[in-house]
Design an enzyme around this catalytic site. Structure first.
Site, PDB file in Angstrom:
ATOM      1  N   SER A 147      86.729  91.804 -14.963  1.00  0.00           N
ATOM      2  CA  SER A 147      88.047  92.005 -15.561  1.00  0.00           C
ATOM      3  C   SER A 147      89.043  91.103 -14.863  1.00  0.00           C
ATOM      4  CB  SER A 147      88.474  93.468 -15.388  1.00  0.00           C
ATOM      5  OG  SER A 147      89.856  93.643 -15.660  1.00  0.00           O
ATOM      6  N   TYR A 160      89.620 100.205  -9.544  1.00  0.00           N
ATOM      7  CA  TYR A 160      88.986  99.414 -10.608  1.00  0.00           C
ATOM      8  C   TYR A 160      88.936  97.937 -10.223  1.00  0.00           C
ATOM      9  CZ  TYR A 160      88.455  97.534 -15.403  1.00  0.00           C
ATOM     10  OH  TYR A 160      88.037  96.877 -16.531  1.00  0.00           O
ATOM     11  N   ALA A 163      86.299  97.294  -7.575  1.00  0.00           N
ATOM     12  CA  ALA A 163      84.949  97.372  -8.133  1.00  0.00           C
ATOM     13  C   ALA A 163      84.628  96.152  -8.982  1.00  0.00           C
ATOM     14  CB  ALA A 163      84.805  98.651  -8.955  1.00  0.00           C
TER      15      ALA A 163
END
Length: 256
Positions: A147, A160, A163
């Protein structure tokens, strides 16, 4: 393009995963669609025109990554493509994040891809030795979904982002380890894509993100899947260890 190939797609019941499974199947791949939601996975598999089988299970549980790979081998006898797409978010500013929320993101976004690929390793690496002895090269593919949060950070997503950054490190390391076995290992880093996750972003924040996209709009799941499809295809045979940013030309970091 994918005729004769077997592909695993995790998080395949909805969104980018479902669009990826459909794209691969439309190109002739036999697909193992994995998701924690068994009913949604079966419904998606039934809607795809092609050879699709389902593995329903929570990949964060011990033994499930190995069971997923076994499903592919039992059903189709080989494994050529692994797309690690499963994931979700649990957002909060760092000072309000508890240990469970932080660990949960590491588990699904970093530990699960590691365990899936460890289980897949013999089926991705060993055939290359035989093929090399026969004087031919067959490329196999790994695509890990990261992402923009993992490459640029994002306020409210320390868990997030950490990770997703971890999966970038995993990707680059495996590209170095598995290159000699003719395995391309790459990642995609998505920006604002129209999924259930992005739909949960508050409207004001969504508008701010959309205004920063050079193309002026969020991406579709089909556009996201097309980027994954490129990295699964013969067109990417000399591309490895890369992070492909698929974000419409976002002009700054993630949400302020």
């Amino acid at each position: 393009m994918f005729e004769g190939k077997t592909a695993i797609v995790t998080g395949g019941a909805r969104g980018i995963g479902a669009a990826t499974a459909e794209l691969l199947a439309s190109g002739g791949a036999r697909v193992v669609l994995s998701d924690v939601d068994a009913d949604a996975a079966r419904a998606t598999a039934a809607s795809i025109d092609g050879e699709v089988t389902v593995h329903a299970g929570d990949l964060t549980r011990d033994g499930e990554p190995e069971a997923l790979v076994a499903t592919a081998i039992d059903a189709f006898g080989r494994l050529d493509v692994v797309v690690n797409n499963a994931g979700y978010t649990r957002d909060a500013p760092l000072h309000k994040l508890d240990d469970d929320a932080f660990q949960a993101m590491l588990d699904i976004h970093t530990v699960v891809p590691f365990r899936v690929l460890r289980a897949a390793a013999p089926h991705l690496r060993e055939p290359a030795k035989r093929e090399r002895a026969e004087g031919r090269e067959v490329m196999r593919k790994v695509v890990n979904v990261s992402s923009g949060a993992g490459t640029m950070g994002n306020a409210g997503q320390a868990n997030y982002a950490a990770a997703k950054a971890g999966v970038v490190g995993l990707t680059k390391t495996l590209a170095k380890e598995w290159g000699r076995f003719s395995v391309n290992v790459n990642a995609v880093a998505f920006g604002l894509i129209e999924t259930r996750l992005s739909a949960a972003i508050p409207e004001q924040a969504r508008a701010g993100l959309a205004s920063a996209v050079s193309l002026g709009r969020p991406g579709t799941v089909q556009e996201a899947a097309s980027a994954i499809g490129f990295l699964c295809s013969p067109w990417s045979d000399y591309v490895t260890g890369q992070v492909l940013n698929v974000n419409g030309g976002i002009q700054f970091g993630m949400a302020a």
